[in-house]
Design a protein around this motif. Structure first.
Motif, PDB file in Angstrom:
ATOM      1  N   GLN A 206      34.962  27.075  49.606  1.00  0.00           N
ATOM      2  CA  GLN A 206      33.789  26.216  49.505  1.00  0.00           C
ATOM      3  C   GLN A 206      34.076  25.108  48.498  1.00  0.00           C
ATOM      4  OE1 GLN A 206      30.702  28.799  48.105  1.00  0.00           O
ATOM      5  NE2 GLN A 206      30.191  29.584  50.118  1.00  0.00           N
TER       6      GLN A 206
ATOM      7  N   ARG B 232      30.204  20.925  46.108  1.00  0.00           N
ATOM      8  CA  ARG B 232      28.947  21.568  45.699  1.00  0.00           C
ATOM      9  C   ARG B 232      27.940  20.538  45.201  1.00  0.00           C
ATOM     10  NH1 ARG B 232      28.097  26.800  43.898  1.00  0.00           N
ATOM     11  NH2 ARG B 232      30.336  27.118  44.113  1.00  0.00           N
ATOM     12  N   LYS B 233      26.703  20.661  45.672  1.00  0.00           N
ATOM     13  CA  LYS B 233      25.620  19.795  45.225  1.00  0.00           C
ATOM     14  C   LYS B 233      24.387  20.650  44.931  1.00  0.00           C
ATOM     15  CE  LYS B 233      27.084  15.720  47.854  1.00  0.00           C
ATOM     16  NZ  LYS B 233      28.350  16.319  48.330  1.00  0.00           N
ATOM     17  N   THR B 234      23.693  20.332  43.847  1.00  0.00           N
ATOM     18  CA  THR B 234      22.515  21.083  43.438  1.00  0.00           C
ATOM     19  C   THR B 234      21.333  20.138  43.291  1.00  0.00           C
ATOM     20  OG1 THR B 234      23.881  22.699  42.265  1.00  0.00           O
ATOM     21  CG2 THR B 234      21.551  22.629  41.691  1.00  0.00           C
TER      22      THR B 234
ATOM     23  N   TRP C  28      35.782  24.463  43.306  1.00  0.00           N
ATOM     24  CA  TRP C  28      35.886  25.121  44.608  1.00  0.00           C
ATOM     25  C   TRP C  28      35.892  26.627  44.412  1.00  0.00           C
ATOM     26  CZ3 TRP C  28      40.729  27.592  45.960  1.00  0.00           C
ATOM     27  CH2 TRP C  28      41.731  27.426  44.995  1.00  0.00           C
TER      28      TRP C  28
ATOM     29  N   THR D  98      21.322  24.822  46.264  1.00  0.00           N
ATOM     30  CA  THR D  98      22.739  24.483  46.207  1.00  0.00           C
ATOM     31  C   THR D  98      23.290  24.370  47.619  1.00  0.00           C
ATOM     32  OG1 THR D  98      23.010  25.652  44.109  1.00  0.00           O
ATOM     33  CG2 THR D  98      25.003  25.175  45.355  1.00  0.00           C
ATOM     34  N   THR D  99      24.002  23.295  47.879  1.00  0.00           N
ATOM     35  CA  THR D  99      24.673  23.120  49.164  1.00  0.00           C
ATOM     36  C   THR D  99      26.161  22.863  48.911  1.00  0.00           C
ATOM     37  OG1 THR D  99      24.215  20.745  49.190  1.00  0.00           O
ATOM     38  CG2 THR D  99      22.622  22.190  50.287  1.00  0.00           C
ATOM     39  N   TYR D 100      26.993  23.083  49.903  1.00  0.00           N
ATOM     40  CA  TYR D 100      28.439  22.945  49.785  1.00  0.00           C
ATOM     41  C   TYR D 100      29.016  22.815  51.182  1.00  0.00           C
ATOM     42  CZ  TYR D 100      27.088  27.750  50.281  1.00  0.00           C
ATOM     43  OH  TYR D 100      26.437  28.877  50.693  1.00  0.00           O
TER      44      TYR D 100
ATOM     45  N   ASP E 280      20.750  30.010  49.583  1.00  0.00           N
ATOM     46  CA  ASP E 280      21.356  29.614  48.309  1.00  0.00           C
ATOM     47  C   ASP E 280      20.349  28.848  47.458  1.00  0.00           C
ATOM     48  OD1 ASP E 280      24.116  30.650  48.524  1.00  0.00           O
ATOM     49  OD2 ASP E 280      24.097  29.407  50.322  1.00  0.00           O
TER      50      ASP E 280
END
Length: 391
Positions: free
Chosen positions: A104, A107-109, A384, A118-120, A203
């Motif tokens: 992964q 990453r963005k929060t 990552w 949180t997305t990735y 998430d």
């Protein structure tokens, strides 16, 4: 003949073999050839490096001037593929019987309405390009052998799970789900899946005041991959007085595939074990308790690892004696019965994601290290999370 004489002889042989100037890593290559020759003199240093299986020791000696590196699709001796200049990696990272099959990244929060989302993006190893390729999947897991992956579509939770042929990049089977899923994991034998279902995007971390709006786990499926048969069991997030308000709490297989771990907290507090019929297990599997690190028991049963989330200790199974330093970077997997893939921190720094850490291959003591990746740092493009799979 002593070790120094062998080294001089090897360098002379190479000088005679090639008319071109010596490459910068000539000394390392000479040492590698020396390790393959019959010798009656073994130095203390050579004996120590032999713990990492002979020729693999070369990159350790070369690390300070020329980091160990293999080109796309190439492997270092003893089935080691290292990318110490790549973070996240572009080319295969592997050692012994395991490999980074996916990871992964990106990453963005985002915080909104009392929750932190949180997305990735998932990157999956593609045997056709011999690189990790960006995917369109929301969640995935790779089966032992690295030929198939189980995938969920980008918008989680998803209404079906797909079986992806990694050699062709195509989904060969879709298995529909009545309850939407946010997580999936292959069984150790590669024949079944456990698929965790959620009421919304999993998430999520609830902030103060957002407890009642965060999605929650609703249950799990057991899936027979060959037949496509599914069996569903509701399983919420209540465990006595413990109520988990949010966060990914996927149901997981134990190491031999006979039990399921039902986690009631993202930080491993309140773990409970069930058999495949949904009955509560009264006994925690050996070397898989709350203080166990991901690597667990070695393949031959001689060692086991314990950890606190950031660091881990290797112990002897028979005596429970600590091997090497009492606590170093977290162990992730056994490459074989004598070597571990683990996180390693920069010298004189605390081992955390924000302070930087890289994947390394070590012996059981943790003293001898082969860098497998570059350093990762939290909240940067170098951040990552690897998925390690038996190959």
């Amino acid at each position: 003949m002593n070790a120094d004489q062998l080294l001089r002889d090897t360098l002379r042989e190479w000088a005679e073999e090639t008319p071109t100037p010596a490459r910068p890593d000539l000394a390392s290559r000479a040492l590698l050839r020396r390790s393959r020759r019959r010798t009656t003199a073994v130095t203390v240093a050579a004996a120590a490096f032999a713990l990492l299986a002979g020729g693999v020791a070369v990159p350790v000696l070369a690390e300070h001037r020329q980091p160990a590196q293999s080109g796309p699709g190439q492997r270092m001796p003893n089935d080691v593929s290292a990318q110490p200049r790549e973070s996240p990696p572009r080319h295969l990272i592997a050692a012994g019987g395991v490999a980074v099959s996916a990871y992964q990244a990106d990453r963005k929060t985002r915080k909104q309405d009392g929750v932190e989302r949180t997305t990735y993006t998932w990157y999956l190893y593609d045997p056709r390009t011999r690189q990790y390729e960006k995917t369109r999947w929301g969640w995935l897991d790779v089966a032992p052998g690295m030929r198939r992956a189980a995938v969920l579509e980008k918008t989680l939770p998803a209404s079906r799970v797909g079986i992806l042929d990694m050699d062709t990049g195509k989904v060969t089977k879709w298995i529909p789900l009545e309850h939407k899923a946010g997580g999936v994991q292959w069984s150790p034998d590669g024949k079944r899946l456990v698929v965790t279902t959620y009421s919304g995007y999993p998430d999520i971390e609830a902030l103060y005041g957002g407890e009642h709006t965060a999605p929650k786990r609703t249950g799990y499926y057991l899936v027979d991959v060959a037949s496509g048969r599914t069996r569903y069991r509701p399983m919420g997030v209540h465990n006595g007085d413990a109520v988990i308000t949010s966060g990914r709490t996927d149901v997981r297989w134990n190491r031999d595939g006979k039990l399921l771990l039902v986690r009631y907290s993202p930080d491993a507090a309140g773990d409970t074990w069930y058999d495949l019929e949904g009955r509560l297990s009264k006994k925690t599997p050996s070397y898989e308790g709350p203080d166990a690190s991901p690597a667990g028991l070695s393949p031959d049963g001689r060692y086991y690892t314990v950890g606190d989330g950031w660091t881990a200790t290797v112990k002897e199974t028979r005596t429970h004696r600590t091997i090497g330093p009492s606590s170093i970077g977290m162990t992730l997997a056994w490459a074989d019965s004598d070597r571990l893939v683990r996180w390693d921190c920069p010298p004189d720094r605390r081992c955390t994601r924000d302070m930087g850490e890289r994947l390394v291959l070590t012996d059981t003591t943790g003293h001898i290290k082969i860098p497998l990746s570059g350093y990762r740092y939290g909240d940067t493009p170098q951040d990552w999370d690897p998925l390690i799979t038996r190959r």
